[in-house]
Design an enzyme around this catalytic site. Structure first.
Site: not given
Lengths: 552, 552
Positions: A22, A43
């Site tokens: 970006r 997770c």
């Protein structure tokens, strides 16, 4: 045109690659990932094991193809960086196609950490599994299919989440932890709430007992021999005793590592070698509160570090403030969350309870009691005595726990004080909170202690107080007696206290105790105003009960 | 020994009395309450009407007896203070026993506010009810028993909560609001989410239409004639068009009031008259952000003010920082919460979008998408362009809304910036959030705008842009087209954009739009890096769709 190489394609690496793109549309960006997947949901792995997440594909947040399409990043999976040559700015890569080198202008290391497998006898048994990758989770799922019992070794986040998830799948679960208690992010005084919740759901806890060895049994299961001599048995073992940075490939690179192999970085995530950055579970970062070096393998900080490192690589600079150490986990019906420093951390840094810091513990409902479904939570707030700065907080309860810890985490991140907590204007309607939110209440309770309006007594300090002749008064209303007897206490309900002041001897110190600390505080004010020496049991009988002896 | 008199025994008055007692055990404290109850749960009244709170007694948080027992306060209910003589420091009290005076050393006024009942023809009809006390709620409950339909007049907090609760009890509900939209704490761009939720649950909305008159119908019901000429009918009417301070009894006291009858106070909650303090819904307080005088009838600030006033009365001083204006409410399956200033407030203070402030709107899930039950929320974050200070936030969604607004409220209360939001280390585990919490995401999105990395376009700005020749590009992936067509847009999925850059004319400005703003931001970076002039639709198509025309 710059050429960036990123080692490791999970949280830190993928975030850095996307951010670099970006900031710099023209750069060449190569992302090496040793495993098959990038940007997978680490997770989520315990919940995939538990079938809470049923679709394996849901864990794969990005495919190399999608990532390439969105970010024009050259993603190379199953490609292990085996060596870094910081002199010539090259990395050596091993893939199915052989070994090759790739040069870089800037290098970002996000290799992560891998599960510890200490040299315990029998540890390499094939039915002893660790959990780091989706493939590891597949493996545990296949073991679940073959057995009815498991021994989970290690009571950290992953161990506890695995214990919960495997229990929810119907297995008999024994959780072994070498330390006296699980989840060291919580202080000992709070942890019984979680240990009791695990037991209540049928998880057997073997605490304060390390693993001495693993032995295969005749039935194919595994006998885990503990240091105490006790043995526990499981059809398989899930090993989750911690992680270490996966940095062996940096040997000889000149990149400075800490004692335990963590990459050393400055506040711009730069290593000691120019143009080499590092982020995530593999680095030694700093505490935002103390400035001390600390390793904190959590996804949030990894993402933040990756963004800052990418900013710096692309020319912009902002310093990383360091970690606060905020974390949460679900334990069956409870949520537990913590932020900042706990007492263990403070004491190991030389801070002394009563001299440098104190804490309050309150038990508010997560929303007003009169609205249906109100759940009590335990909230411990630790603050510095010199200035009231909030040092840490821990909360455990069925609802609204993460919300309060998030507000407190933002306060700790900015070194706010207990007085600031009082002033937070938090959202209130009956389904969500109370006019005084638990965070406000904790601020008030802490300030009362800070300013000396309340002199707190801890459960373990009570016996000395009584031995010295103090009189213990239970000021609960009779309708609360059913919860249990406060041993050695005389019962004088608060509304009766003023009319019975003549019964007290000004020479005898008094300790007051109620259900949760609030009525005790009121009694304390009354007694002190009449000249008595008085202390209030922090958290009342509710907190006292949490300090039970180990029952294993 | 000091003698304190407190006028009003609900939130502010009861809190102040309790705090005064804790600070001064020997003082004489008299609490006068005009109604039958002290410290009742006003905020729970709509839920008692809705039978969500089934037990009337649950609303009575304190009885005069219990309060007296705990705090040794002389509580006198059904006792109306009718006059204050600040010269002689006395109040005149009217009770069943007659009229008497009581002197004071310090006086605290917490009379609250009462529902507006403007002189609209027919407004005194017995089936037109307002809601302030438990008795009022009893009255509405009895009206519910007699009818199948209700007209709720007023789309503020109480009106909307009443509409929801009465609808949940099975009544036909029409909600009338004179302004074009309900709940002015939310900006127009966000409110369709709540208006749609009301409609989806069968509440009929009559917006932008005031009440011209009420007429009894032959069947005993009420015909509500609206300004537009339209009529709506209900078996009864609930009137909730706002409140005004209940301060008529202060006429002639010399206590300074604002234009609309609010008691004027300084930062210590002191009126212009020595020894006279005031708190709660009846006072004009200050905005913590702007310092401007503002009236905010909410329970949280009332409690805070009461505590500070009591501190001051008992000799200790801390200045009130003023209100942030945080509020939340439940609207059927949604939670809506807001904090700080909205665009309406900013604009009425002369601030201009694009010059003084901008905002971002994001639509994150309340926790990671891969964990079951993830719900999308809309989060609008308004920030100052000169320095990035967070000015306000609004959030609406099914889960996790109050949590994010609470974190943002604490940030606004301390004048933090969007960069601070990025750094908040919030609790994360899959059931609670994501590694980048929505608050962090909002900070990132805001900073991109603040630093000029993203040039935002609002839906209402699009037509001018297109009229000036801009080309609108829909960069969504094809699997998102089903959500609806972006009118006038050419479809180029983001992963195809780089290979189709030759199709763009450097002279033609470009507007990109995706589902929620993120892919558009990525497309914006690609296009700008290649020299094109480009803007990104804030919040993407999701936000665009929220800006629908009024459908009534």
């Amino acid at each position: 045109m710059s050429k960036y190489i990123i080692v490791g394609g999970v949280a830190g690496g993928a975030t850095a690659a996307a951010r670099l793109r970006r900031l710099d549309e023209t750069a060449e960006i190569i992302l090496f990932e040793r495993g098959e997947d990038i940007s997978f949901a680490n997770c989520g792995l315990p919940y995939y094991v538990g079938d809470v997440i049923a679709e394996r594909g849901d864990l794969l947040l990005q495919t190399p193809e999608k990532f390439r399409g969105m970010y024009n990043v050259d993603v190379r999976v199953c490609s292990e960086v085996t060596r870094v040559d910081t002199e010539n700015r090259t990395v050596e890569v091993r893939s199915a196609d052989g070994v090759y080198t790739e040069n870089y202008d800037a290098l970002l290391l996000s290799p992560g950490a891998k599960p510890l497998r200490p040299p315990i006898p029998g540890i390499n048994h094939p039915r002893i599994a660790t959990l780091r990758s989706v493939q590891d989770a597949d493996r545990i799922r296949s073991l679940v299919g073959t057995g009815g019992s498991v021994v989970v070794v290690g009571g950290g986040f992953i161990g506890v989440e695995l214990a919960e998830n495997l229990r929810e799948r119907g297995l008999s679960v024994t959780l072994v932890e070498a330390m006296p208690h699980i989840l060291p992010i919580f202080d000992t005084d709070m942890i019984s709430l979680l240990e009791d919740e695990l037991r209540r759901h049928g998880v057997e806890l073997a605490l304060g007992d390390g693993v001495a060895g693993f032995e295969e049994q005749e039935d194919g299961g595994i006998c885990v021999r503990l240091s105490s001599g006790r043995t526990v048995h499981g059809d398989f073992v899930a090993l989750a005793i911690g992680v270490r940075p996966d940095t062996a490939f940096l040997d000889g690179s000149g990149i400075a590592l800490g004692e335990r192999g963590h990459i050393l970085v400055n506040e711009y995530m730069q290593t000691n070698i120019p143009h080499v950055y590092a982020v995530g579970d593999a680095v030694l970062t700093r505490s935002a509160q103390t400035g001390k070096a600390t390793a904190l393998p959590l996804a949030g900080p990894a993402n933040r570090q990756a963004r800052l490192a990418a900013d710096r690589m692309a020319g912009e600079a902002r310093a990383y403030r360091g970690v606060v150490g905020t974390a949460a986990l679900k334990v069956f019906g409870l949520t537990a969350a913590a932020t900042g420093q706990n007492e263990r951390a403070l004491q190991s840094a030389g801070m002394v309870y009563g001299k440098d810091y104190r804490f309050t513990v309150i038990f508010p409902r997560h929303h007003v009691a009169y609205y249906p479904g109100a759940k009590e939570l335990a909230l411990k707030l630790i603050f510095r005595l010199s200035d009231g700065v909030v040092l840490g907080a821990q909360a455990i309860g069925a609802e609204g726990v993460d919300k309060r810890i998030d507000v407190l985490a933002s306060a700790i991140g900015r070194s706010l004080t207990v007085a600031d907590l009082e002033e937070f204007e938090l959202s209130y309607a009956p389904p969500y909170s109370a006019a005084k939110d638990p965070v406000n209440m904790a601020g008030y309770a802490a300030e009362n202690i800070l300013l000396g309006r309340s002199i707190p007594l801890l459960p373990h300090e009570l016996s000395a107080e009584l031995a010295a002749g103090a009189r213990l008064i239970d000021v609960r209303p009779p309708e609360e007696y059913h919860a249990g007897e406060i041993a050695g206490a005389q019962r004088i309900p608060l509304p009766r206290l003023r009319e019975r002041l003549h019964e007290f001897d000004p020479q005898v110190p008094i300790v007051v105790c109620c259900k949760m600390g609030l009525r005790g505080y009121l009694a304390e004010q009354i007694l002190r105003a009449h000249g008595f020496s008085v202390k209030n049991m922090v958290g009342g009988y509710t907190y006292m009960k949490m300090q039970h002896e180990e029952r294993n």
